[in-house]
Design an enzyme around this catalytic site. Structure first.
Site, mmCIF file in Angstrom:
data_model
loop_
_atom_site.group_PDB
_atom_site.id
_atom_site.type_symbol
_atom_site.label_atom_id
_atom_site.label_comp_id
_atom_site.label_asym_id
_atom_site.label_seq_id
_atom_site.Cartn_x
_atom_site.Cartn_y
_atom_site.Cartn_z
ATOM 1 N N SER A 36 1.334 -7.551 -0.913
ATOM 2 C CA SER A 36 2.125 -8.513 -0.133
ATOM 3 C C SER A 36 1.408 -9.842 0.082
ATOM 4 O O SER A 36 2.031 -10.819 0.509
ATOM 5 C CB SER A 36 2.571 -7.921 1.197
ATOM 6 N N THR A 60 1.599 -4.368 4.188
ATOM 7 C CA THR A 60 1.455 -4.654 5.621
ATOM 8 C C THR A 60 0.835 -6.020 5.905
ATOM 9 O O THR A 60 1.008 -6.558 6.999
ATOM 10 C CB THR A 60 0.578 -3.584 6.306
ATOM 11 N N ASP A 61 0.121 -6.586 4.928
ATOM 12 C CA ASP A 61 -0.628 -7.816 5.221
ATOM 13 C C ASP A 61 0.268 -8.956 5.694
ATOM 14 O O ASP A 61 -0.085 -9.695 6.611
ATOM 15 C CB ASP A 61 -1.419 -8.269 3.986
ATOM 16 N N THR A 80 0.825 -1.212 0.000
ATOM 17 C CA THR A 80 0.000 0.000 0.000
ATOM 18 C C THR A 80 0.854 1.255 0.000
ATOM 19 O O THR A 80 0.449 2.286 -0.534
ATOM 20 C CB THR A 80 -0.931 -0.029 1.235
HETATM 21 C C1 SIN Z 1 -0.410 -5.356 1.002
HETATM 22 O O1 SIN Z 1 -0.155 -5.997 2.015
HETATM 23 O O2 SIN Z 1 0.338 -5.331 0.013
HETATM 24 C C2 SIN Z 1 -1.668 -4.569 0.913
HETATM 25 C C3 SIN Z 1 -2.075 -3.985 2.203
HETATM 26 C C4 SIN Z 1 -1.089 -3.021 2.793
HETATM 27 O O3 SIN Z 1 0.038 -2.839 2.365
HETATM 28 O O4 SIN Z 1 -1.502 -2.373 3.787
#
Ligand code: SIN
Length: 334
Positions: free
Chosen positions: A71, A103-104, A25
């Site tokens: 991710s 973040t995932d 993100t």
């Molecule tokens: C991801 O994990 O690539 C999408 C969500 C995020 O980065 O918060």
């Protein structure tokens, strides 16, 4: 490797920080201002760096766009690429690393690097909850603080860290605890290592578990990792799930109820499958806090690692040994 032009910074010699981009993100774009319905991993590192006032004044920056993905699509192959770059670049004139990541699954990649990267230099992982195009995007400040932390002498010997929303976390203990708010990471009841205030880190704790150069996990030359699946227990869970998991994976992690527990049907089936297949079965808990530390029926205890972290350690353990006792020692140590 791309060189990013840097600004002079009041007479101090600048550290050389390498930024490795993997997407997420923090590199996501969508409808201007909105925080939903965007696409992760669309912008290149250059744009992220250009979007942070003062970033090039913090350090001499170079970077590589290793991948640009959501991710949830990161694979073990991507981990091997990432750790390979860190292990190679650490021998160059480099003072620290920043890895941008979604973040995932950030906590999984962070723990993998914490155990497998062979460097004593700071490695700081960072992401964002709001895309680059959102009103009050959180990525720029997170990235600024990640570079500031990676160049800091205080960051040495902590292994891999995650910087998020002014907090500094150990890769071992950090987990994502919110689906959309910007303060989305926590060290659970272990807490954070410290705080960032603007560009200054303040450390209060240090993790006692060995990491990076002090682990036996060297994945150099591997093009795949052993496969490990997570079996999630719930009321009325069908024990046939375990038959499938033991048949398809090299090892299985239990996301157990309470103290890493499951029904008698599941426990008996697991004990039988461990004995029949010789494959390791690690008991962790689907509970956010506490630890699982007693042995039952040939299972290994995950300590206070959550299921997704236990999975990473079991994958790495299986690169070294299939011996359950030795794997149990790894879980007690790392
Ligand atoms: C991801 O994990 O690539 C999408 C969500 C995020 O980065 O918060």
């Amino acid at each position: 490797m791309t060189n990013y032009p840097t600004m002079p910074v009041d007479g101090r010699a600048k550290k050389h920080i390498v930024i490795l981009g993997t997407g997420g993100t923090i590199a996501g774009t969508g409808e201007p201002g909105r925080t939903t319905g965007y696409t992760a991993g669309t912008l290149e590192l250059q744009t992220l760096i250009d979007g942070v006032p003062g970033l090039t004044g913090l350090a001499r920056l170079t970077g590589e766009q290793l991948i640009n993905a959501d991710s949830d699509n990161i694979t073990a192959r991507d981990w091997l690429t990432l750790v390979g770059r860190i292990n190679a670049l650490t021998h160059d004139d480099v003072d620290g690393f920043v890895v941008t990541h979604g973040t995932d699954t950030l906590e999984e990649t962070a723990f993998f690097l914490h155990l497998a990267a062979k460097t004593h230099k700071p490695v700081v992982m960072v992401g964002a909850m709001r895309p680059y195009t959102a009103t009050s995007a959180d990525g720029p400040m997170n990235l600024y603080q990640a570079v500031a932390l990676a160049r800091s002498d205080a960051a040495k010997d902590h292994g891999v860290m995650v910087v998020f929303s002014d907090g500094i976390y150990s890769a071992r203990d950090v987990t994502k605890v919110n689906t959309f708010k910007t303060d989305a990471f926590s060290g659970r009841d272990i807490g954070c290592l410290g705080y960032m205030r603007d560009d200054t880190p303040y450390f209060f704790h240090k993790s006692l578990q060995p990491h990076t150069l002090s682990t036996p996990f060297d994945v150099t030359g591997l093009d795949a990792l052993p496969s490990v699946g997570i079996a999630y227990f719930h009321i009325d869970a069908d024990p046939a799930v375990l038959d499938f998991m033991f048949a398809h994976y090299d090892g299985v992690v239990l996301a157990g109820a309470g103290d890493g527990l499951a029904s008698s049907l599941w426990s008996d089936r697991a004990a039988r499958l461990i004995a029949e297949t010789g494959k390791p079965f690690v008991r962790s808990a689907r509970i956010a806090n506490g630890m699982v530390n007693f042995q039952t029926n040939g299972a290994i205890s995950a300590g206070n690692l959550n299921p997704q972290k236990a999975r990473v350690l079991l994958q790495l353990a299986l690169t070294v040994t299939r011996d359950h006792q030795k794997i149990g020692q790894y879980f007690a140590t790392y």
